[in-house]
Design an enzyme around this catalytic site. Structure first.
Site, PDB file in Angstrom:
ATOM      1  CD1 TRP A  51      -2.112  -2.264   1.647  1.00  0.00           C
ATOM      2  CD2 TRP A  51      -3.033  -1.129  -0.042  1.00  0.00           C
ATOM      3  NE1 TRP A  51      -3.146  -3.024   1.144  1.00  0.00           N
ATOM      4  CE2 TRP A  51      -3.729  -2.353   0.111  1.00  0.00           C
ATOM      5  CE3 TRP A  51      -3.428  -0.245  -1.044  1.00  0.00           C
ATOM      6  CZ2 TRP A  51      -4.799  -2.708  -0.709  1.00  0.00           C
ATOM      7  CZ3 TRP A  51      -4.497  -0.601  -1.857  1.00  0.00           C
ATOM      8  CH2 TRP A  51      -5.167  -1.818  -1.685  1.00  0.00           C
ATOM      9  CG  ASP A  84      -3.546   4.000   4.317  1.00  0.00           C
ATOM     10  OD1 ASP A  84      -4.628   3.848   4.928  1.00  0.00           O
ATOM     11  OD2 ASP A  84      -3.255   3.359   3.280  1.00  0.00           O
ATOM     12  CE  LYS A  89      -8.535  -3.149   4.763  1.00  0.00           C
ATOM     13  NZ  LYS A  89      -8.342  -4.207   3.768  1.00  0.00           N
TER      14      LYS A  89
END
Length: 360
Positions: free
Chosen positions: A102, A172, A196
């Site tokens: 990511w 993030d 999540k």
């Protein structure tokens, strides 16, 4: 109907108590005669939902008064662009700590808006550790430093915010958001997709310090401009109302569980149970440096990769789907987010033991 232990990396398992409340309120929210999905985001019922959700989120994280909390759409991937649009001036630069897949995506997107410097990245993209601080090459004139606190795919996690001097730190937090206490004041911006740990897919939360708002490039679309969104109280356009509502219920559930301190203890126990077994059994292997192992996404490989499909089929039949590793790295991945009960992790360990007995 029996519920499974869902180890998917996201969208992920939600607290059963929250799902039951959503079910009970689905057709008639508190006597309004309508579902949250049907009500106007401008009317008092939804405004009360939004206000309460923000208050609970601020309480959970201890968000200082000089930070705005924004509820947006576009996911963390959208923020890969929103952050440089709002924080990186024309001709400017930013530093990126790349510790997984990511982080790679974030720096690639940022490069469209200016100079995105790789401040650290493991050699040969061997994302099994966080390089030592002495290896980082930070620019004191960078507009910000971006990092990914938890890399969902490789299972690498920063357990404390990195020290980056006086440059605004941007994180993030998508895959470890609300999993433990975090120093919000150490960050200029924190952002996270909800799917999540916080709620269903479709909602993105951004926590941004006041002095970093109002610096967007002139070409930035209004809906991407933190100031415009903050001034519109996250309702510059119709927000993801239902996801916002469900996330608000999750925030209350977290408060009832003892807040983030309680969740951190619970998540550490779950991760420890799984890592301890993996480390004790040669049939399984986790390649991540112990100090940098994720408490959210436990990756592991079988000593006999030709048995991967058999392992996954057996786990699914036993009520444990979602264990297949990301296609880019293979192997297995057990995502044990906040709503995964300790009983689910124990069931996985028991299955892994039995699999070794019959296939080892």
């Amino acid at each position: 109907m029996s519920r499974v232990f869902n180890f998917s990396a996201g969208p992920a398992t939600l607290p059963e108590a929250v799902l039951e409340q959503v079910r009970d309120e689905l057709l008639d929210w508190r006597g309004t005669g309508m579902s949250v999905m049907e009500m106007s985001h401008r009317d008092k019922p939804f405004m009360s939902i939004a206000t309460e959700a923000e208050a609970d989120l601020r309480k959970l994280l201890g968000v200082p008064d000089n930070y705005k909390v924004l509820f947006l759409q576009g996911g963390a991937t959208g923020q890969f662009a929103f952050v440089p649009m709002n924080l990186m001036p024309e001709g400017g630069s930013a530093d990126y700590l790349v510790t997984g897949s990511w982080g790679k995506k974030a720096i690639k997107e940022a490069g469209k808006y200016g100079t995105a410097n790789t401040a650290v990245r493991p050699a040969d993209d061997k994302f099994d550790h966080i390089p030592a601080r002495s290896e980082w090459k930070l620019d004191p004139n960078a507009a910000y430093v971006h990092y990914t606190p938890n890399e969902t795919i490789e299972g690498v996690e920063f357990h404390q915010p990195p020290e980056v001097g006086g440059v605004p730190l941007v994180g993030d937090f998508s895959s470890n958001f609300l999993s433990r206490p975090v120093d919000v004041a150490a960050h200029g911006v924190m952002y996270a997709g909800a799917q999540k740990n916080a709620g269903p897919a479709g909602l993105t939360m951004v926590i941004v310090r006041d002095d970093l708002i109002g610096k967007a490039r002139p070409t930035t679309p209004s809906i991407f401009d933190y100031k415009a969104v903050a001034d519109g109280e996250s309702m510059l356009n119709t927000p993801p109302c239902f996801a916002w509502y469900v996330s608000g219920l999750v925030f209350k559930w977290l408060l009832d569980q003892g807040g983030l301190e309680g969740m951190a203890e619970r998540n550490a126990r779950k991760a420890g149970l799984l890592y301890d077994y993996i480390d004790s059994e040669p049939f399984y292997d986790n390649p991540v440096a112990p100090a940098d192992r994720s408490h959210m996404n436990v990756t592991f490989r079988l000593a006999k990769p030709d048995l991967d499909a058999t392992f996954l089929e057996g786990a699914k039949a036993a009520g444990m789907p979602g264990l297949k590793g990301h296609r880019s790295v293979g192997g297995m991945r057990a995502s044990i987010y906040n709503a995964m009960p300790e009983a689910g992790v124990q069931a996985l360990v028991d299955y892994m033991k039995e699999f070794v007995r019959t296939n080892g």
